[in-house]
Design a protein around this motif. Structure first.
Motif, PDB file in Angstrom:
ATOM      1  N   ASP A 786      38.500  46.453  39.790  1.00 38.78           N
ATOM      2  CA  ASP A 786      38.656  46.448  41.243  1.00 38.78           C
ATOM      3  C   ASP A 786      38.136  47.784  41.789  1.00 38.78           C
ATOM      4  OD1 ASP A 786      39.341  45.726  43.769  1.00 38.78           O
ATOM      5  OD2 ASP A 786      41.483  46.091  43.535  1.00 38.78           O
ATOM      6  N   ILE A 787      37.673  47.796  43.067  1.00 42.15           N
ATOM      7  CA  ILE A 787      37.199  49.053  43.665  1.00 42.15           C
ATOM      8  C   ILE A 787      38.359  49.836  44.261  1.00 42.15           C
ATOM      9  CG2 ILE A 787      35.754  50.027  45.505  1.00 42.15           C
ATOM     10  CD1 ILE A 787      34.191  48.984  43.134  1.00 42.15           C
ATOM     11  N   GLY A 788      39.220  49.155  45.016  1.00 43.69           N
ATOM     12  CA  GLY A 788      40.322  49.860  45.669  1.00 43.69           C
ATOM     13  C   GLY A 788      41.499  50.053  44.743  1.00 43.69           C
ATOM     14  N   LEU A 789      41.482  51.156  43.965  1.00 39.61           N
ATOM     15  CA  LEU A 789      42.554  51.467  43.010  1.00 39.61           C
ATOM     16  C   LEU A 789      43.305  52.703  43.460  1.00 39.61           C
ATOM     17  CD1 LEU A 789      40.514  50.977  39.694  1.00 39.61           C
ATOM     18  CD2 LEU A 789      42.207  49.390  40.658  1.00 39.61           C
ATOM     19  N   PRO A 790      44.568  52.838  43.078  1.00 33.77           N
ATOM     20  CA  PRO A 790      45.315  54.047  43.439  1.00 33.77           C
ATOM     21  C   PRO A 790      44.804  55.262  42.668  1.00 33.77           C
ATOM     22  CG  PRO A 790      46.626  52.651  41.982  1.00 33.77           C
ATOM     23  CD  PRO A 790      45.404  51.868  42.334  1.00 33.77           C
ATOM     24  N   ALA A 791      44.873  56.430  43.290  1.00 33.13           N
ATOM     25  CA  ALA A 791      44.515  57.721  42.682  1.00 33.13           C
ATOM     26  C   ALA A 791      43.017  57.848  42.448  1.00 33.13           C
ATOM     27  CB  ALA A 791      45.277  57.960  41.379  1.00 33.13           C
ATOM     28  N   GLU A 792      42.427  56.942  41.701  1.00 33.30           N
ATOM     29  CA  GLU A 792      40.988  57.010  41.399  1.00 33.30           C
ATOM     30  C   GLU A 792      40.406  55.608  41.581  1.00 33.30           C
ATOM     31  OE1 GLU A 792      37.947  58.264  37.731  1.00 33.30           O
ATOM     32  OE2 GLU A 792      40.128  58.230  37.422  1.00 33.30           O
ATOM     33  N   ASP A 793      39.361  55.491  42.433  1.00 30.57           N
ATOM     34  CA  ASP A 793      38.838  54.158  42.710  1.00 30.57           C
ATOM     35  C   ASP A 793      37.861  53.706  41.635  1.00 30.57           C
ATOM     36  OD1 ASP A 793      36.430  55.453  43.180  1.00 30.57           O
ATOM     37  OD2 ASP A 793      36.510  55.213  45.352  1.00 30.57           O
ATOM     38  N   GLY A 794      37.390  52.463  41.760  1.00 27.44           N
ATOM     39  CA  GLY A 794      36.506  51.877  40.763  1.00 27.44           C
ATOM     40  C   GLY A 794      35.161  52.576  40.673  1.00 27.44           C
ATOM     41  N   HIS A 795      34.638  53.091  41.796  1.00 32.74           N
ATOM     42  CA  HIS A 795      33.365  53.809  41.763  1.00 32.74           C
ATOM     43  C   HIS A 795      33.461  55.035  40.857  1.00 32.74           C
ATOM     44  CE1 HIS A 795      32.428  51.954  45.962  1.00 32.74           C
ATOM     45  NE2 HIS A 795      31.968  51.195  44.996  1.00 32.74           N
ATOM     46  N   SER A 796      34.545  55.783  41.014  1.00 29.97           N
ATOM     47  CA  SER A 796      34.725  56.975  40.182  1.00 29.97           C
ATOM     48  C   SER A 796      34.874  56.599  38.704  1.00 29.97           C
ATOM     49  CB  SER A 796      35.957  57.741  40.670  1.00 29.97           C
ATOM     50  OG  SER A 796      36.235  58.840  39.834  1.00 29.97           O
ATOM     51  N   LEU A 797      35.612  55.490  38.443  1.00 30.03           N
ATOM     52  CA  LEU A 797      35.812  55.060  37.054  1.00 30.03           C
ATOM     53  C   LEU A 797      34.481  54.737  36.391  1.00 30.03           C
ATOM     54  CD1 LEU A 797      37.487  54.124  34.633  1.00 30.03           C
ATOM     55  CD2 LEU A 797      37.736  51.899  35.787  1.00 30.03           C
ATOM     56  N   ILE A 798      33.625  53.939  37.073  1.00 25.65           N
ATOM     57  CA  ILE A 798      32.375  53.531  36.426  1.00 25.65           C
ATOM     58  C   ILE A 798      31.444  54.729  36.233  1.00 25.65           C
ATOM     59  CG2 ILE A 798      31.133  52.924  38.544  1.00 25.65           C
ATOM     60  CD1 ILE A 798      31.044  51.116  35.141  1.00 25.65           C
ATOM     61  N   ARG A 799      31.517  55.707  37.129  1.00 23.94           N
ATOM     62  CA  ARG A 799      30.682  56.896  36.935  1.00 23.94           C
ATOM     63  C   ARG A 799      31.114  57.662  35.683  1.00 23.94           C
ATOM     64  NH1 ARG A 799      31.682  57.550  42.670  1.00 23.94           N
ATOM     65  NH2 ARG A 799      29.887  56.768  43.865  1.00 23.94           N
ATOM     66  N   ARG A 800      32.442  57.738  35.472  1.00 28.77           N
ATOM     67  CA  ARG A 800      32.918  58.412  34.250  1.00 28.77           C
ATOM     68  C   ARG A 800      32.503  57.640  33.010  1.00 28.77           C
ATOM     69  NH1 ARG A 800      38.586  60.435  33.234  1.00 28.77           N
ATOM     70  NH2 ARG A 800      39.444  58.571  34.282  1.00 28.77           N
ATOM     71  N   VAL A 801      32.597  56.293  33.116  1.00 34.67           N
ATOM     72  CA  VAL A 801      32.205  55.483  31.959  1.00 34.67           C
ATOM     73  C   VAL A 801      30.732  55.691  31.640  1.00 34.67           C
ATOM     74  CG1 VAL A 801      31.865  53.121  31.162  1.00 34.67           C
ATOM     75  CG2 VAL A 801      34.018  53.767  32.272  1.00 34.67           C
ATOM     76  N   ARG A 802      29.891  55.717  32.677  1.00 37.56           N
ATOM     77  CA  ARG A 802      28.457  55.890  32.452  1.00 37.56           C
ATOM     78  C   ARG A 802      28.134  57.274  31.893  1.00 37.56           C
ATOM     79  NH1 ARG A 802      28.214  51.081  31.830  1.00 37.56           N
ATOM     80  NH2 ARG A 802      27.861  49.650  33.583  1.00 37.56           N
ATOM     81  N   GLY A 803      29.087  58.173  32.014  1.00 42.61           N
ATOM     82  CA  GLY A 803      28.866  59.501  31.438  1.00 42.61           C
ATOM     83  C   GLY A 803      29.142  59.570  29.945  1.00 42.61           C
ATOM     84  N   ARG A 804      29.711  58.519  29.349  1.00 38.30           N
ATOM     85  CA  ARG A 804      29.965  58.472  27.913  1.00 38.30           C
ATOM     86  C   ARG A 804      28.683  58.105  27.168  1.00 38.30           C
ATOM     87  NH1 ARG A 804      35.703  57.416  26.964  1.00 38.30           N
ATOM     88  NH2 ARG A 804      35.187  56.369  25.013  1.00 38.30           N
ATOM     89  N   PRO A 805      28.559  58.490  25.920  1.00 37.99           N
ATOM     90  CA  PRO A 805      27.389  58.091  25.128  1.00 37.99           C
ATOM     91  C   PRO A 805      27.424  56.588  24.864  1.00 37.99           C
ATOM     92  CG  PRO A 805      28.968  59.252  23.764  1.00 37.99           C
ATOM     93  CD  PRO A 805      29.454  59.395  25.174  1.00 37.99           C
ATOM     94  N   PRO A 806      26.274  55.977  24.582  1.00 32.95           N
ATOM     95  CA  PRO A 806      26.228  54.519  24.371  1.00 32.95           C
ATOM     96  C   PRO A 806      27.167  54.048  23.278  1.00 32.95           C
ATOM     97  CG  PRO A 806      24.029  55.399  24.655  1.00 32.95           C
ATOM     98  CD  PRO A 806      24.930  56.584  24.557  1.00 32.95           C
ATOM     99  N   GLU A 807      27.265  54.804  22.184  1.00 34.26           N
ATOM    100  CA  GLU A 807      28.112  54.352  21.089  1.00 34.26           C
ATOM    101  C   GLU A 807      29.597  54.378  21.459  1.00 34.26           C
ATOM    102  OE1 GLU A 807      27.180  58.754  20.529  1.00 34.26           O
ATOM    103  OE2 GLU A 807      26.105  56.896  21.041  1.00 34.26           O
ATOM    104  N   ARG A 808      29.930  55.062  22.550  1.00 35.17           N
ATOM    105  CA  ARG A 808      31.334  55.092  22.996  1.00 35.17           C
ATOM    106  C   ARG A 808      31.530  54.291  24.297  1.00 35.17           C
ATOM    107  NH1 ARG A 808      33.632  60.787  23.614  1.00 35.17           N
ATOM    108  NH2 ARG A 808      35.554  59.527  23.774  1.00 35.17           N
ATOM    109  N   GLY A 809      30.596  53.368  24.549  1.00 32.85           N
ATOM    110  CA  GLY A 809      30.773  52.449  25.671  1.00 32.85           C
ATOM    111  C   GLY A 809      30.106  52.874  26.957  1.00 32.85           C
ATOM    112  N   GLY A 810      29.200  53.886  26.914  1.00 34.27           N
ATOM    113  CA  GLY A 810      28.566  54.339  28.150  1.00 34.27           C
ATOM    114  C   GLY A 810      27.683  53.288  28.792  1.00 34.27           C
ATOM    115  N   ASP A 811      27.166  52.326  28.002  1.00 37.61           N
ATOM    116  CA  ASP A 811      26.298  51.290  28.574  1.00 37.61           C
ATOM    117  C   ASP A 811      26.984  49.929  28.613  1.00 37.61           C
ATOM    118  OD1 ASP A 811      26.462  50.859  25.914  1.00 37.61           O
ATOM    119  OD2 ASP A 811      24.293  50.738  25.555  1.00 37.61           O
ATOM    120  N   VAL A 812      28.314  49.894  28.612  1.00 34.79           N
ATOM    121  CA  VAL A 812      29.033  48.637  28.633  1.00 34.79           C
ATOM    122  C   VAL A 812      28.707  47.864  29.905  1.00 34.79           C
ATOM    123  CG1 VAL A 812      31.069  49.674  29.713  1.00 34.79           C
ATOM    124  CG2 VAL A 812      31.315  47.550  28.408  1.00 34.79           C
ATOM    125  N   PRO A 813      28.433  46.552  29.860  1.00 35.67           N
ATOM    126  CA  PRO A 813      28.220  45.760  31.075  1.00 35.67           C
ATOM    127  C   PRO A 813      29.491  45.764  31.921  1.00 35.67           C
ATOM    128  CG  PRO A 813      27.470  44.577  29.120  1.00 35.67           C
ATOM    129  CD  PRO A 813      28.240  45.750  28.621  1.00 35.67           C
TER     130      PRO A 813
END
Length: 881
Positions: A786-813
Motif C-alpha cells: 500500500d502507498i499510504g502507510l503509517p510512519a513510512e509510506d510505500g514510496h519510501s519503502l520501495i526506494r529502500r528496497v531498490r537500494g539493496r543488491p539484486p541477490e538480496r531482493g533489490g530487483d524484486v517485482p
C-alpha cells in the motif's frame, strides 16, 4: 481624505477668452496636500487661486472677494461641504457662484441628490483626471468672464441710456434720433398704446430690412413666429400697467438667425402725468443666456442620468432637453455587447418630421466617403461636426426624389455626432441637428454636446457594469445551488449502497442463513459495492476532465466488439428491469482510432442511461452504421421517459439532471452523459441528443471518424474490448512467495485470502518497518505494498528496497496497491520503483493475474496479459521494459 495627485498640464493651450482679467477660483479642502495638488492642476489656466482649509474660512473669503467658481470638498471637520454650500447659496451676493463638489467617497452617487439640492452644478469623485477637472473649471471661468463682461456692458449701456434719455429730453427729438442711431443696441419708441413709432438703425439691421419697407417697423419683423403671441401678450400687459417693463426675447430674422435680447421699456409722461409714449432698448445677451441654458441643461441631464429608473429612459429625457434648448433634432444610438448598433431614441421639434430627418442621416451614414454620421462617429470614436451638408449628398438628392423632398421639408443644415466613450469602449453616439437657413452648430455647441456625451457614457457604463455584476451574482447563486444540490445527491447515492451493504452484513452475521439467503446477500453486497465503485470512478473521471488529465491510449478499434461487450455487461440489469435490448450492427471493415476501454465506457454509459429511463416492457435499440459522410454512427434509441425540450440543451452538462429534487424517480449523479461527451470529443467525434419531449423517448447519436489508414490495411490486430474477469480458485500462484504490506486489517486479510486461495505463500504485515524485517528473513517472489502507510509510506519503502543488491531482493517485482487512483499517482508509483500500480477497490482475479505477471507466470486464459475488466481508466498501470 484622499490626496489628489496632479498630472502634467495639457499638451495644447486652452483657447483664451478674449483679453479679460483673470478670474478667482476658491479651493476649499481641509487637507493641505490636496490644496497643493489642486493648485498644480489648475495653475495652467492662468487664473487666481485662493485657498481655504475649512468652511468658515471659505465664507470669510466670500465676504470680500468675488469668485468665478468654488471647488468644495464634501468631507471636512466641523462644517462639511453641504453646510458650507447651503450658507453660500443663502447670501444674495454669492448664491449665483457655481459650486463643484469634490469627494473621495467610492459611491459618490449616494450624495448626488443632496449636492444638487444645496446648489451644486457638478460632482466629481477623487481621484480624478486632471484634464477633466481643468476643462470643467475653465467652462465656469469662461462663463463668469463672459457674464461679467455682459453685465459691465449692460451697466455701461444703462448708464449711457439714462444719460442719453436726459440729453434727448433736453436737446429734443432730432438730437435724440441722432444719438439713438449711433447706439450699439436696438433703440425704439412706441406711442401710448404700445404701437411702434421709431426704430434706430440697429432695429432694421436686426430685422434684415431697410427703413421704410412695409412691415419692417413691427414686432413681427424681429421676433420668431413662435414668440410673437407671448410677446404681444406681455407687452400689452406692460402698456396697461404703465410701469417700467423688462423681459427676455429672441430678436433677429430668418436669414441671420435669432439671438436673445434683454428688452427694456420706460414710459414717458406728459405734463398731466399720463403716459404719452414709450422708449425702449433691446440689448444682446445671447452669450450669457446660452451659457446659462447650457449650464441648466448639463445640471438637469446629470440629475436625470442619476435618478431615472433606466438609463435608456434618462437618455430619452436628455434628448428631449437637447431639442428644447439646443437643436431641432436629436438621436441616440447604442452599441450592444455584440458590437451591433441600434437607434434607441429619436426626438424632433415637429414629430412628423422625425422620420424625414432620419432618412437624411441614414443617407449620410451610407454615403461612401461621407465626412459625417453616427456610424462613423461610433466606428472611429471621434466627434463628427457637419457645419453644412456635404455637396455630394445634395448632388445625390437630384436622383432621389424622396431625399429631395425630405431635405426640403426638414430643412436640415447642420449636424453634430459625438460618440459615448467609457474606459476605451464606444457605447453609442449622440447626434443633434439644426434646421433652417440660419441654423448652424458652432464650437460652443460642440463642447456642450461632448459634455453631455461624457455624462451619458458614464451612466451607460455604470449601468452595464451593474448588469454584469447582477449576472455574475445570479451565476454564482446558481452555481452554489447546483453545488448544494449535487452534494445532496452525492450523499444520497453514496449512502444508498452503504445502507444495503451494512444491512446485509449485519443480517448475515446475526442470522444463520441458508444457501439461498447467503447467495442473495452476497449478490447484493457485490452489486452495491460495484455501484459505489462506479460512482467513485465517475467522480474521478470528471476530476480528470476538469484538470485536463484524462488521457487516451488510441489504437485501431472495431466498434462492433466494443458494443457487444458493453451490451453483455448491462443485459442483466436490463433483464432485471424488464427492458429489452435490440442490436442492429451493420457489418463493415472500418476502423476507428480510439481507446477501446473508453469507447466501451461511452457505450456502457449510454445504455445504462437508456435503461434507467425506460419503463418495464420498453425497448432499447442499439444501431451501428455509417453516417454517409465518411464516419461511423452509433445510435442508442429508447422509447422511455424522453427529455423536456427546455432541458435538452443542458443534457450533457456536468451535475445537471432534469429532476434534481429529493423526490426524483431515478438515481445517479448526472455525470455519465458529461463523461460521454468529453470522451467522444477527445476521439474527434460528436454526440447529440434528440427527443420529441416527455413520453416520446430519446435518441443519442455518436459519430466518429473512420481511421482510413487502418481500414485500408485491414488491421487484424485491432484492439478488442477487454474481457470480463472472474475470480479463479486454481493454484496459479503455487510456489510464489508474496510480502503484502497493508496497514488496514480488513483489507490485509482479504488480499491475503485471495492470494493464498490461488496458491501463493503470503507474509502479510501492516507497516514498512515490518516489511523490511520480512525482507531480512526471506526475499519474496513479489512485493505488494500500500502507498499510504503509517510512519513510512510505500514510496519510501520501495526506494529502500531498490537500494539493496539484486541477490538480496533489490530487483524484486513490486506493485503498489492504493486508494490514490489518479494518473499522477500511478506515475509517481512507477517512478518510485514499482513495476505496476493497482487502484482500490481491487478485483480478486485482476490481482491474481498481476501477481502472476510480475512473477513471470502466465494467468489462465489470457496469455499473460493483465488488464482491467471495466471500460474506463485502467485499474492497473505497468512500467514498460
Amino acid at each position: 481624505m484622499t490626496t489628489i495627485s496632479p498630472t502634467s498640464p495639457p499638451s495644447e493651450a486652452r483657447p483664451a477668452v478674449e483679453a479679460l482679467a483673470p478670474g478667482k477660483i476658491l479651493l476649499v479642502d481641509d487637507q493641505p496636500q490636496n490644496l497643493l495638488a489642486l493648485e498644480a492642476i489648475l495653475e495652467p489656466l492662468g487664473e487666481r487661486l485662493v485657498r481655504a482649509s475649512s468652511g468658515p474660512e471659505a465664507l470669510k473669503h466670500l465676504l470680500t472677494d468675488e469668485f468665478a467658481v468654488i471647488l468644495l470638498d464634501v468631507q471636512m471637520p466641523g462644517m462639511d461641504g453641504f453646510e458650507t454650500a447651503t450658507l453660500i447659496k443663502e447670501r444674495e451676493k454669492t448664491r449665483h457662484v457655481p459650486i463643484i463638489f469634490l469627494t473621495a467617497i467610492n459611491k459618490a452617487e449616494q450624495y448626488i441628490y443632496r449636492g444638487y439640492n444645496v446648489g451644486a452644478v457638478d460632482y466629481i469623485a477623487k481621484p480624478f483626471d486632471a484634464e477633466i477637472l481643468r476643462s470643467k473649471v475653465s467652462v465656469f471661468v469662461d462663463l463668469y468672464k463672459k457674464n461679467k463682461k455682459v453685465h459691465e456692458q449692460a451697466e455701461l449701456l444703462r448708464a449711457a441710456r439714462e444719460r442719453e434719455l436726459a440729453e434727448l429730453r433736453r436737446l429734443g427729438e432730432e438730437r435724440y434720433r441722432s444719438l439713438a442711431e449711433s447706439m450699439p443696441q436696438i433703440v425704439w419708441t412706441a406711442d401710448a398704446g404700445g404701437a411702434l413709432t421709431y426704430g434706430n438703425r440697429r432695429w432694421f439691421d436686426c430685422a434684415g430690412a431697410e427703413p421704410g419697407e412695409p412691415g419692417a417697423l413691427s414686432w413681427g419683423a424681429v421676433l420668431p413666429p413662435d414668440d410673437c403671441e407671448r410677446f404681444e401678450r406681455e407687452w400689452r400687459r406692460a402698456v396697461a400697467e404703465g410701469q417700467n417693463w423688462e423681459a427676455e426675447f429672441r430678436f433677429g430674422s430668418p436669414g441671420a438667425g435669432y439671438r436673445w435680447h434683454l428688452v427694456r421699456a420706460v414710459p414717458v409722461s406728459d405734463a398731466a402725468g399720463q403716459t404719452s409714449s414709450w422708449i425702449g432698448t433691446s440689448t444682446d445677451i445671447d452669450d450669457r443666456r446660452r451659457a446659462e441654458d447650457r449650464l441648466r441643461l448639463l445640471s438637469e441631464a446629470s440629475r436625470l442620468l442619476a435618478s431615472a429608473p433606466t438609463v435608456e429612459g434618462a437618455l430619452g429625457e436628455v434628448a428631449r432637453l437637447s431639442v428644447e434648448q439646443l437643436a431641432d433634432y436629436c438621436a441616440i444610438d447604442l452599441v450592444d455587447e455584440a458590437g451591433e448598433s441600434r437607434r434607441a431614441v429619436v426626438v424632433h421639434r415637429d414629430g412628423a418630421r422625425a422620420p424625414l430627418a432620419e432618412l437624411i442621416l441614414r443617407e449620410l451614414d451610407a454615403s461612401p466617403g461621407s465626412p459625417f454620421g453616427p456610424a462613423l462617429a461610433m466606428r472611429t470614436g471621434r466627434t463628427q461636426l457637419l457645419a453644412e451638408l456635404p455637396p455630394e449628398l445634395r448632388a445625390a438628392m437630384g436622383d432621389r426624389p424622396e431625399l429631395r423632398e425630405a431635405y426640403e421639408r426638414v430643412g436640415l443644415r447642420s449636424a453634430l455626432s459625438v460618440p459615448f466613450v467609457a474606459r476605451g469602449r464606444v457605447l453609442g453616439a449622440l447626434t443633434v441637428a439644426l434646421a433652417g437657413a440660419g441654423g448652424r452648430l458652432d464650437p460652443d455647441d460642440l463642447m456642450l454636446v461632448e459634455d453631455l456625451a461624457r455624462r451619458a457614457a458614464l451612466a451607460l457604463d455604470s449601468a452595464r457594469l451593474y448588469e454584469v455584476a447582477e449576472r455574475e451574482r445570479h451565476s454564482l447563486a446558481e452555481a452554489h445551488r447546483a453545488k448544494d444540490e449535487f452534494l445532496a445527491t452525492l450523499s444520497h447515492e453514496l449512502r444508498t449502497p452503504l445502507n444495503a451493504m451494512l444491512g446485509w452484513v449485519q443480517l448475515l452475521r446475526n442470522e444463520d442463513p441458508d444457501a439461498a439467503m447467503l447467495k442473495r446477500g452476497l449478490e447484493t453486497l457485490e452489486r452495491n459495492t460495484k455501484a459505489q465503485a462506479q460512482l467513485i470512478e465517475d467522480l474521478l473521471d470528471i476530476s480528470r476532465i476538469i484538470t485536463g488529465k484524462l488521457a487516451l491510449q488510441p489504437r485501431p478499434v472495431q466498434l462492433a466488439p466494443v458494443i457487444e461487450a458493453a451490451v453483455d455487461v448491462v443485459r442483466s440489469a436490463a433483464d432485471a428491469k424488464g427492458v429489452e435490448i435490440v442490436t442492429a450492427i451493420a457489418p463493415h471493415r472500418g476502423f476507428v482510432r480510439g481507446d477501446p476501454d473508453r469507447l466501451q465506457q461511452v457505450v456502457w454509459n449510454l445504455l445504462t442511461n437508456a435503461i434507467k429511463f425506460t419503463s418495464k416492457g420498453g425497448v432499447v435499440r442499439v444501431v451501428l452504421d455509417e453516417d454517409g459522410a465518411g464516419g461511423v454512427r452509433l445510435r442508442v434509441i429508447d422509447n422511455g421517459q424522453g427529455i423536456r425540450q427546455d432541458f435538452l440543451p443542458f443534457v450533457f452538462d456536468r451535475f445537471r439532471q432534469a429532476d434534481g429534487t429529493s423526490a426524483r424517480a431515478h438515481g445517479g449523479l448526472g455525470l455519465g452523459l458529461a463523461i460521454v461527451r468529453h470522451l467522444i470529443e477527445l476521439h474527434g467525434g460528436r454526440v447529440e441528443a434528440h427527443s420529441a419531449g416527455l413520453g416520446h423517448g430519446a435518441t443519442f447519436t455518436v459519430t466518429l471518424p473512420i481511421d482510413e489508414a487502418a481500414s485500408a490495411a485491414g488491421e487484424a490486430d485491432a484492439e478488442a474490448p477487454p474481457e470480463s474477469l472472474s475470480f479463479t480458485s486454481s493454484h496459479v500462484l503455487s510456489g510464489i512467495n508474496v510480502i503484502l504490506v497493508e496497514d488496514e486489517p480488513d483489507g490485509r486479510e482479504l488480499l491475503s485470502a485471495v492470494l493464498e486461495r490461488s496458491g501463493a505463500r503470503v507474509t502479510a504485515v501492516g507497516s514498512a518497518a515490518e516489511a523490511w524485517d520480512a525482507f531480512e528473513h526471506e526475499v519474496p517472489t513479489v512485493l505488494l505494498s500500500d502507498i499510504g502507510l503509517p510512519a513510512e509510506d510505500g514510496h519510501s519503502l520501495i526506494r529502500r528496497v531498490r537500494g539493496r543488491p539484486p541477490e538480496r531482493g533489490g530487483d524484486v517485482p513490486a506493485a503498489a496497491l492504493t486508494a490514490y487512483a489518479s494518473a499522477d499517482d500511478g506515475a509517481k508509483a512507477l517512478a518510485a520503483g514499482f513495476q505496476a500500480h493497482m487502484a482500490k477497490p481491487i478485483e480478486p482475479a485482476l490481482l491474481v493475474r498481476m501477481v502472476a505477471r510480475l512473477a513471470r507466470r502466465s494467468p489462465p486464459g489470457r496469455g499473460g496479459a493483465v488488464e482491467a475488466g471495466e471500460a474506463r481508466e485502467p485499474a492497473v498501470a505497468e512500467r514498460k521494459a
